[in-house]
Scaffold this motif. Structure first.
Motif, PDB file in Angstrom:
ATOM      1  N   ARG A 184       0.836  -1.211   0.000  1.00 24.84           N
ATOM      2  CA  ARG A 184       0.000   0.000   0.000  1.00 24.84           C
ATOM      3  C   ARG A 184       0.869   1.259   0.000  1.00 24.84           C
ATOM      4  O   ARG A 184       1.032   1.912  -1.013  1.00 24.84           O
ATOM      5  N   ASP A 185       1.525   1.572   1.116  1.00 25.62           N
ATOM      6  CA  ASP A 185       2.348   2.780   1.137  1.00 25.62           C
ATOM      7  C   ASP A 185       3.555   2.586   0.217  1.00 25.62           C
ATOM      8  O   ASP A 185       3.981   3.506  -0.485  1.00 25.62           O
ATOM      9  N   LEU A 213      -6.983  -0.092   3.329  1.00 20.56           N
ATOM     10  CA  LEU A 213      -6.993   1.302   3.798  1.00 20.56           C
ATOM     11  C   LEU A 213      -8.258   2.018   3.305  1.00 20.56           C
ATOM     12  O   LEU A 213      -8.739   1.756   2.196  1.00 20.56           O
ATOM     13  N   HIS A 219      -8.460  -0.192   7.997  1.00 20.44           N
ATOM     14  CA  HIS A 219      -7.607   0.877   8.509  1.00 20.44           C
ATOM     15  C   HIS A 219      -8.151   2.192   7.972  1.00 20.44           C
ATOM     16  O   HIS A 219      -8.085   2.441   6.771  1.00 20.44           O
ATOM     17  N   PHE A 233      -8.396   6.516   8.179  1.00 17.57           N
ATOM     18  CA  PHE A 233      -7.558   7.635   8.617  1.00 17.57           C
ATOM     19  C   PHE A 233      -8.170   8.975   8.218  1.00 17.57           C
ATOM     20  O   PHE A 233      -8.937   9.070   7.264  1.00 17.57           O
ATOM     21  N   SER A 284      -5.914   5.974  12.140  1.00 20.78           N
ATOM     22  CA  SER A 284      -4.699   6.802  12.086  1.00 20.78           C
ATOM     23  C   SER A 284      -5.045   8.274  12.002  1.00 20.78           C
ATOM     24  O   SER A 284      -5.751   8.690  11.069  1.00 20.78           O
ATOM     25  N   GLU A 325      -3.792  11.207  10.604  1.00 21.66           N
ATOM     26  CA  GLU A 325      -2.722  11.510   9.649  1.00 21.66           C
ATOM     27  C   GLU A 325      -1.973  12.779  10.073  1.00 21.66           C
ATOM     28  O   GLU A 325      -2.578  13.725  10.580  1.00 21.66           O
ATOM     29  N   ASN A 339      -2.911   4.031  15.401  1.00 26.85           N
ATOM     30  CA  ASN A 339      -1.632   4.167  14.709  1.00 26.85           C
ATOM     31  C   ASN A 339      -1.239   5.637  14.656  1.00 26.85           C
ATOM     32  O   ASN A 339      -2.016   6.479  14.224  1.00 26.85           O
ATOM     33  N   PRO A 393       0.942   8.169  12.882  1.00 29.31           N
ATOM     34  CA  PRO A 393       1.834   8.346  11.742  1.00 29.31           C
ATOM     35  C   PRO A 393       2.656   9.635  11.826  1.00 29.31           C
ATOM     36  O   PRO A 393       2.123  10.691  12.156  1.00 29.31           O
ATOM     37  N   THR A 401       3.666  11.330   9.264  1.00 29.75           N
ATOM     38  CA  THR A 401       3.403  11.317   7.818  1.00 29.75           C
ATOM     39  C   THR A 401       4.486  12.003   6.995  1.00 29.75           C
ATOM     40  O   THR A 401       4.798  11.576   5.889  1.00 29.75           O
ATOM     41  N   HIS A 422       3.896   4.633  12.500  1.00 27.48           N
ATOM     42  CA  HIS A 422       4.038   4.584  11.041  1.00 27.48           C
ATOM     43  C   HIS A 422       4.933   5.769  10.671  1.00 27.48           C
ATOM     44  O   HIS A 422       4.472   6.914  10.646  1.00 27.48           O
ATOM     45  N   HIS A 462       7.718   7.961   8.387  1.00 27.77           N
ATOM     46  CA  HIS A 462       8.317   8.211   7.070  1.00 27.77           C
ATOM     47  C   HIS A 462       9.743   8.708   7.254  1.00 27.77           C
ATOM     48  O   HIS A 462      10.139   9.194   8.312  1.00 27.77           O
ATOM     49  N   GLN A 518      -3.891   9.873  -0.424  1.00 28.31           N
ATOM     50  CA  GLN A 518      -4.027  11.134   0.292  1.00 28.31           C
ATOM     51  C   GLN A 518      -4.239  12.305  -0.662  1.00 28.31           C
ATOM     52  O   GLN A 518      -4.127  13.454  -0.268  1.00 28.31           O
TER      53      GLN A 518
HETATM   54  O1  KIV Z   1       1.774   8.379   6.183  1.00 30.28           O
HETATM   55  C1  KIV Z   1       0.597   8.319   6.547  1.00 30.28           C
HETATM   56  O2  KIV Z   1       0.090   9.144   7.292  1.00 30.28           O
HETATM   57  C2  KIV Z   1      -0.203   7.206   6.029  1.00 30.28           C
HETATM   58  C3  KIV Z   1      -1.525   7.017   6.678  1.00 30.28           C
HETATM   59  C4  KIV Z   1      -2.569   6.609   5.708  1.00 30.28           C
HETATM   60  C5  KIV Z   1      -1.382   6.051   7.821  1.00 30.28           C
HETATM   61  O3  KIV Z   1       0.236   6.467   5.203  1.00 30.28           O
END
Ligand code: KIV
Ligand code: ZN
Length: 515
Positions: free
Chosen positions: A13-14, A73, A97, A99, A139, A141, A167, A169, A171, A202, A204, A510
């Motif tokens: 997914r991500d 998601l 999930h 968000f 989540s 976000e 969760n 994140p 982001t 989660h 990045h 997103q």
């Molecule tokens: O990075 C992020 O916020 C996401 C959310 C959908 C969990 O990928």
């Protein structure tokens, strides 16, 4: 007895949100099978509302995976949640999930919603999701830039509404390890019903801190980590699964929890993800990079010969480095090929499909003496892309170069069912090949990435070529493998052109207003 640290993999997914890394349903299933074998707890298979293709991929993964939980998601709205519920329905164990953004900048600029409306939306989405499954993740976000008091309010209400995993994140990869760890500890201590949900993170990697932030969160009570193979993901990527898992395993003196991951599957799945997406793994990447366990300096080599632990904190075989052994050759039969592919998580739905793959295997075995697992993976990826697309097909390519002469290439393609032929010169044989192809198809696209990766070692190794083309803001990746680099390059270029020919572009989860 250590507590269990849940591994939630979001490569499908991500990870897929990396520009050009989109995967077909078959590719997702191949990766999901290896994730399952590696004993990943939760597989986030996609974003079902994004496109019919992604819906279908999530549904197929849900139908085929039995050991891991399969998650879809959904933005916090009715249609998305229902779509995700429908997609994960066939799963033995499912999760939805959902968000919505909670940072001031996202609420104001992107959602154009008041904080109270955001809470309402989140609560409604969680309640709806709970009608379909008792495993619901929420989540907020951009939690990394959200106000602490607001986070506490929304989290308390979504837990009351039935969210079982919370969760957090980061982001945009903004937080720092100490700060992020403290946020997790404070949230767990402040949200009154925090004990009713598992806390997850989660992260990045925009500042290169995704793994450090995740580990800091785990030290502060997070019991789920969201990560991807090879750290694939949006922009600079997500926290890398292999790094988190091995840090926790190697430093059991520090962590009060451990994952259930079979670490010997790490290198094979890293190779598969790289092969399917065409994103090479940098040689000095921790755990899965080609140099991760090789010692160059004499002093290091001497130490390792005397006692490996002088310079190695993990054993290469524990992360699967020797799993890619020589398996097959020219004299191997159909059954041996079928069994080896099965061991790699690749199963055929028809005898015809197996026969076609076996014919390709024989062709490769004529050119290459020893066939390794990675060769087989590349062969299947290559076969799938060749069979998938109809618009352009490579019939033949011939190229030559000589000192003092302009390299030239001759290409024959089938375009929309008719054979066409062209010749071109270029600055090298690959350039000449691409020019010849372009003179036939006039795609008007720009080549923005070209990379070659040797799949195994030795001068007869297959080269795996990835190209990225961009046109009118659309990016497509193409891959090709062959023992000849020019042929691999032509295959990759045509694969990418066929990507343009496909309809139904995926939406970014997103993107747009999260209504
Ligand atoms: O990075 C992020 O916020 C996401 C959310 C959908 C969990 O990928
Ligand atoms: Zn993300």
């Amino acid at each position: 007895m250590k507590e269990h640290l849940i591994v939630f993999d979001t490569t499908l997914r991500d990870g897929e949100q990396s520009p050009g890394a989109s995967m077909t349903a078959d590719e997702k299933i191949r990766i999901a099978r290896l994730l399952e074998r590696m004993r990943v707890d939760v597989i986030e298979a996609g974003f079902p509302a994004a496109s019919p293709g992604d819906f279908d991929a999530v549904r197929q993964v849900a139908a085929q995976i039995t050991e891991s939980r399969v998650c879809g998601l959904a933005r916090a709205n009715d249609a998305d949640v229902r779509r995700a519920a429908e997609a994960v329905k066939p799963a033995r164990a499912s999760r939805i999930h959902t968000f919505i953004a909670t940072s001031p900048i996202h609420m104001r600029e992107k959602l154009r919603m008041q904080p109270e409306q955001v809470i309402e939306r989140a609560v409604a989405a969680v309640k709806l999701a709970r009608q379909f499954t008792d495993d619901v993740e929420f989540s907020p976000e951009d939690a990394g830039r959200s106000e602490f008091e607001f986070l506490c309010r929304i989290l308390e209400q979504v837990i009351d509404a039935g969210a079982t995993t919370i969760n957090i994140p980061d982001t945009v990869g903004y937080t720092l390890p100490t700060q992020f760890g403290e946020t997790i500890a404070r949230l767990r201590a402040t949200v009154p019903n925090a004990d009713k949900a598992v806390f997850s993170v989660h992260c990045h990697n925009d500042l290169g801190l995704a793994v450090a932030n995740s580990l800091s969160a785990v030290l502060n009570g997070a019991r789920q980590v969201e990560c991807t193979i090879n750290g694939l993901g949006e922009r600079a990527g997500n926290a890398s699964l292999e790094e988190i898992v091995m840090a926790v395993r190697t430093r059991q003196d520090v962590f009060e929890c451990d994952t259930g991951i079979d670490t010997t599957q790490i290198v094979p799945i890293s190779r598969l993800v790289s092969n399917v997406t065409g994103f090479p793994v940098q040689p000095n990447k921790a755990i899965v990079g080609a140099n991760a366990f090789s010692h160059e300096a004499g002093i290091h080599q001497d130490g390792v010969i005397k006692n490996r632990e002088t310079y190695e904190i993990m054993r290469a075989e524990d992360v699967g480095w020797h799993a890619n052994r020589m398996v097959l050759g020219k004299h191997s039969g159909r059954n041996a090929v079928r069994e080896r592919l099965k061991a790699l998580g690749i199963e055929f739905t028809s005898e015809e499909e197996l026969n076609r793959t076996f014919a390709r295997f024989k062709e490769l075995a004529d050119k290459k003496h020893e066939i390794f697992d990675d060769d087989l993976q590349a062969l299947v990826t290559d076969a799938a892309s060749a069979e998938r697309h109809e618009r352009f097909r490579l019939v033949s390519v011939g190229a030559s170069a000589q000192t003092g002469e302009a390299p030239d290439a001759e290409v024959t393609l089938v375009v929309d069912g008719g054979e066409v032929h062209a010749r071109a010169t270029g600055s090298g044989m690959v350039d000449a090949t691409f020019r010849a192809i372009e003179s036939l198809v006039a795609s008007g696209s720009e080549l923005t990435l070209y990379s070659v990766n040797a799949i195994t070692s030795g001068s007869d190794a297959q080269g795996e070529v990835s190209v990225r083309l961009s046109r009118d803001g659309r990016i497509v990746n193409g891959h090709g493998a062959d023992t000849d680099i020019v042929i691999a390059s032509a295959k990759a270029y045509i694969d990418a052109l066929n990507g343009f020919a496909e309809t139904g572009e995926r939406k970014h989860p997103q993107a747009g207003v999260a209504v």
